[in-house]
Design an enzyme around this catalytic site. Sequence first.
Site, short mmCIF file in Angstrom:
data_model
loop_
_atom_site.label_atom_id
_atom_site.label_comp_id
_atom_site.label_asym_id
_atom_site.label_seq_id
_atom_site.Cartn_x
_atom_site.Cartn_y
_atom_site.Cartn_z
CG ASP A 92 -0.41 13.20 -17.25
OD1 ASP A 92 -0.71 13.88 -16.50
OD2 ASP A 92 -0.60 11.85 -17.33
CD GLU A 150 -3.90 11.83 -12.32
OE1 GLU A 150 -4.66 11.18 -11.59
OE2 GLU A 150 -4.20 12.12 -13.67
#
Length: 405
Positions: A92, A150
């Site tokens: 991400d 995350e």
Amino acid sequence: MEHVKTTVEKTYARWEKELEENYTDTVAMRRHLHQHPEPSFEEKETAAYIVSKLRSYGITDIQENVGNGYGIVAKVVGAHPGPTIAFRADFDALRIQEENDVPYKSQNAGVMHACGHDSHTATLLSVAKVLANKAEDLHGNLVLIHQNAEEVLPGGAKSMVEAGAMAGVDYVFGQHVQSSLEAEKIGYTPGYAMAAADFFNISIQGKGGHGAYPHDTVDSVIIATKMVDALQTLVSRAINPLHPAVVTVSTVQAGGEANNIIADTAMIKGTVRTYHEEARETISREMKVLAESVAAMYHGTADLTYIRGYDSVYNHPEETTRFVALMKEKFGEDSITEREATMGGEDFGYFSKVRPGTFFNVGALNPDLEATFPHHHPRFNIDEKAMLVAGKAFLAIAEDYLVKE
């Protein structure tokens, strides 16, 4: 007598050569991902890209949408029995407007790979490409965990574990590029490496009124100031001195309407960082008692919202010692350096809580490339050779655990 290479050495040399030959593709993948970043829980196209690459390498055992988002678990099954190891990479991006002037600059306004997750993904894909068709080499299996989200609570790791991402795994490893570590260096931290990252909000209710008549009020500002001071004693008096802990008050909000108004309410916000679960539980419990007691002492009330963030990251001694010895053997004594533990947070800890393993850093600092800015900075960038170093480290681990004489 000339040294005769063992089967293990020959296998690793072959893998390493393939990784080096694929380096141009690794860079291209990283730059594609950098140009097309997606924030946490919105990584639909990124996940599709990862899956397409894995399939192009001949990997067919792929689970998609694992956990609470776009998590991916792929498996390379060895031809011989042995342990199962897992490698993890997150994918991400952050909600940051990129300020780098590079050809591969983010094309998504307000979103940027400012923490290196694009490089983590490209690295693991390159490792997958090398090992995808090496079943005959492998005495055991390799699980590739591509993790979503995350950066934002509740994160992707915990839900992926709960959804079975670690089923059958014996050991787990992860890496993170590090902008403060010299390029081509590998860093490790034995034991606790990163903290559990929790957050708190304390809402204080007083009784507002005119500044000329304080005796008719319950001053929420006074309560807040006493509370901020008292919160520091949670670490100094409630926690074992051998168990590191931090309580940081980041925000105090109250009043502001006028100079002569005593604030009716106040809000305190902050973060708690701990390594040991005992310290974490103690602080969350005692913070509630403290907040309510201090408020009551001044005839107000307080309501605590305590948000448990990611667990601490613990590097298991045996696997970490083995990893350090392996890196020194493969890349030389000077290639690896011990780093101090940090109070920063990372949700890799959910994986290493299930199975032993270690989480290491790979240096990405290079002043010549202006790769000097910290993580989460709008000008964050890396020396892309870090991906080659990280890939070789993963291959060395795979060889050490999965290749026999």
